[in-house]
Design a protein around this motif. Structure first.
Motif, mmCIF file in Angstrom:
data_model
loop_
_atom_site.group_PDB
_atom_site.id
_atom_site.type_symbol
_atom_site.label_atom_id
_atom_site.label_comp_id
_atom_site.label_asym_id
_atom_site.label_seq_id
_atom_site.Cartn_x
_atom_site.Cartn_y
_atom_site.Cartn_z
ATOM 1 N N SER A 91 -35.009 7.136 12.291
ATOM 2 C CA SER A 91 -34.417 6.141 13.200
ATOM 3 C C SER A 91 -35.401 5.023 13.505
ATOM 4 O O SER A 91 -35.080 3.845 13.433
ATOM 5 C CB SER A 91 -33.945 6.800 14.496
ATOM 6 O OG SER A 91 -32.912 7.720 14.233
ATOM 7 N N MET A 148 -35.459 1.002 12.181
ATOM 8 C CA MET A 148 -35.494 -0.113 13.126
ATOM 9 C C MET A 148 -36.594 -1.096 12.778
ATOM 10 O O MET A 148 -36.528 -2.277 13.123
ATOM 11 C CB MET A 148 -35.685 0.395 14.555
ATOM 12 C CG MET A 148 -34.464 1.104 15.105
ATOM 13 S SD MET A 148 -34.804 1.846 16.700
ATOM 14 C CE MET A 148 -35.077 0.375 17.676
ATOM 15 N N ARG A 177 -28.224 3.433 16.556
ATOM 16 C CA ARG A 177 -27.997 2.026 16.868
ATOM 17 C C ARG A 177 -27.028 1.917 18.037
ATOM 18 O O ARG A 177 -26.189 2.798 18.246
ATOM 19 C CB ARG A 177 -27.408 1.270 15.661
ATOM 20 C CG ARG A 177 -28.254 1.298 14.402
ATOM 21 C CD ARG A 177 -29.619 0.664 14.613
ATOM 22 N NE ARG A 177 -29.561 -0.734 14.984
ATOM 23 C CZ ARG A 177 -29.546 -1.730 14.122
ATOM 24 N NH1 ARG A 177 -29.547 -1.493 12.824
ATOM 25 N NH2 ARG A 177 -29.526 -2.981 14.529
ATOM 26 N N ASP A 227 -27.137 -6.569 20.030
ATOM 27 C CA ASP A 227 -27.835 -5.369 19.579
ATOM 28 C C ASP A 227 -28.718 -4.850 20.714
ATOM 29 O O ASP A 227 -29.731 -5.457 21.055
ATOM 30 C CB ASP A 227 -28.683 -5.693 18.351
ATOM 31 C CG ASP A 227 -29.302 -4.452 17.712
ATOM 32 O OD1 ASP A 227 -29.350 -3.393 18.378
ATOM 33 O OD2 ASP A 227 -29.735 -4.543 16.555
ATOM 34 N N SER A 264 -30.049 -1.675 20.687
ATOM 35 C CA SER A 264 -30.628 -0.422 20.182
ATOM 36 C C SER A 264 -31.944 -0.085 20.869
ATOM 37 O O SER A 264 -32.170 1.053 21.295
ATOM 38 C CB SER A 264 -30.837 -0.518 18.669
ATOM 39 O OG SER A 264 -29.620 -0.765 18.014
ATOM 40 N N THR A 300 -32.626 3.154 23.336
ATOM 41 C CA THR A 300 -33.671 4.118 22.997
ATOM 42 C C THR A 300 -34.660 4.285 24.142
ATOM 43 O O THR A 300 -35.091 5.397 24.462
ATOM 44 C CB THR A 300 -34.421 3.662 21.728
ATOM 45 O OG1 THR A 300 -33.494 3.552 20.655
ATOM 46 C CG2 THR A 300 -35.513 4.658 21.354
#
Length: 467
Positions: free
Chosen positions: A24, A28, A319, A392, A394, A398
């Protein structure tokens, strides 16, 4: 970035989980053109990539105390009525100046005094409706103050120097010329003939500034004019043996600001608190949140349920995208949606987190610690009849999941970035001369309990089977 081969044999559940976490973060950090040599995953049957768009997205509306509107590149003039935001009135104050003494030939004959304005093609509202513009003499030196905000005003004479009724045509007409008072014009003319305007100080004592504004009952549009191409022009004729020669003296603007006011009484946003520390939940504004440039209205985003993924064993978020759809019928040809919306980090008091450069902090890529795209374009999908923005989030999601406390602040949406990338960046006035202070584009968003919900968090995550 390169990925190398790994064997799946003997992978424990924990190892698989560590593997997908590594993948992951690696993905990214990838850029287009990166080479992937060879990647042998653990048994694909041990993994499941899932999608969810049911996470709670909390919306609230924030009104800044005021917007810095000094030294703009665009002057805003006019008035219109918005069904969501009320009566919007704008006016521009500017100070024409001279760099030299004003001298007019003794034989010259007065012609006229005019205000010249150049359109910059920005409009907001209905340009087919007539505007009643008036020009007034300002009674105080604009430079007496260091900073101007949208609610500021400067004393001016109620009796106008000039008036004009127009149907704005900025895309077909380059300039707007307004004839001004001959009383003022002849006064300037006679002083120039007798050498009484020898410096800019003499000029300022005569004309401290000019105000141009729309009619108090207009319901048309706000029009943009270039601030670097606004000036007073004194025209006169000089008799000559070959006829009459025309000449003029020009006084260009050296300081200006926009006044942008709203009468929100009777609207759904009438009770917006004029305190940025207070965000009003969408439940209190008809299950909607709002963004409006010029008047400093922003939408705050919070994701309170995302951390529940921490309690789903052996799962990792891949994502996350925030899809924002304008309220149905809120966008029209006259009241356009912002071309882009921008996202910035904020604390519980709606104060922007600041980066090392002193400017508000955008989202960052956790692997590279570099800013990611902080904006989303307004997308019109003609085939499916959909309009939306796609942000976005993401890295933010996270961070929510990996934070020990979950106290990572919220997000604020606005219509432009800050001026850190301009040729005159200012950490004192980071919004100066940006679209957020030089325009009026607005957005209406239905929350998840609205009859027309306009926000979804699209979350992709991977889970590992437990043997």
């Amino acid at each position: 970035m390169k990925f190398f081969s790994y064997s799946s044999k003997g992978f424990s559940t924990a190892s698989k989980l560590l593997f997908i976490i590594w993948v992951s973060f690696s993905m990214m950090a990838c850029e287009w053109g990166d080479q992937i040599k060879s990647l042998v995953q653990p048994n694909p049957d041990d993994f499941a990539v899932l999608f969810s768009d049911t996470a709670t997205v909390q919306l609230s509306t924030v009104l800044t105390d005021s917007s810095f509107t000094g030294a703009p590149s665009r002057l805003l003039v006019g008035r219109y009525i918005d069904p969501y935001f009320g009566k919007i009135q704008t006016a521009s104050f500017f100070q024409p100046t001279t760099q030299t003494a004003i001298t007019v030939p003794v034989a010259a004959e007065y012609d006229s005094l005019v205000l010249s304005l150049t359109y910059d093609n920005y409009t907001y509202g209905d340009t087919t409706k007539q505007l009643n513009l008036s020009v007034h003499k300002v009674l105080a030196d604009i430079l007496d103050k260091d900073a101007y905000y949208n609610t500021n005003s400067t004393a001016f004479e109620e009796t106008p120097l000039g008036k004009v009724k127009i149907n704005p045509t900025p895309r077909t007409t380059k300039r707007l010329i307004i004839k001004l008072s001959d009383v003022l014009g002849k006064d300037i003319f006679e002083r120039g003939k007798t050498n009484l305007i020898t410096s800019n100080e003499d000029w300022i004592n005569l004309v401290k500034g000019i105000l141009i504004k729309g009619g108090a009952s207009d319901n048309g549009a706000v029009i943009g004019f270039r601030s670097d191409l606004v000036y007073l022009q004194l025209h006169y004729r000089i008799p000559d043996v070959d006829g009459v020669k025309k000449d003029s003296s020009v006084f260009r603007s050296s300081a200006s600001y926009n006044q942008i006011l709203a009468d929100r009484s009777g609207t759904i946003v009438a009770k917006l608190p004029a305190n940025q520390r207070v965000a009003i939940p969408s439940a209190q504004t008809g299950n909607m949140s709002f963004i409006q440039a010029g008047l400093g209205i922003m939408t705050r985003i919070d994701l309170p349920s995302v951390r529940n993924l921490r309690f789903t064993k052996y799962s990792v978020a891949n994502r996350a995208f925030l899809r924002i759809t304008p309220k149905q019928f809120s966008v029209t040809d006259q009241l356009k949606a912002p071309p882009q919306i921008y996202v910035f980090r904020c604390n519980k008091n709606n104060e922007f987190y600041l980066g090392g450069d002193g400017f508000p902090l955008a989202l960052t890529n956790l692997s590279t610690q570099q800013p990611v795209a902080i904006s989303a374009n307004y997308t019109v999908d003609v085939i499916n009849n959909k309009q939306y923005y796609l942000l976005d989030l993401s890295s933010y999601v996270t961070e929510l999941l990996t934070s020990e406390t979950g106290d990572v602040g919220g997000l604020l949406l606005r219509t432009s970035a800050f001026n850190s990338g301009s040729n005159r960046p200012s950490t004192t006035y980071p919004s100066a001369d940006t679209e957020f202070t030089n325009g009026l584009n607005r957005l209406v968003i239905g929350d998840q309990k609205s009859s027309d919900p306009g926000v979804k968090l699209e979350l992709y995550y991977t889970t590992v089977k437990v043997e």
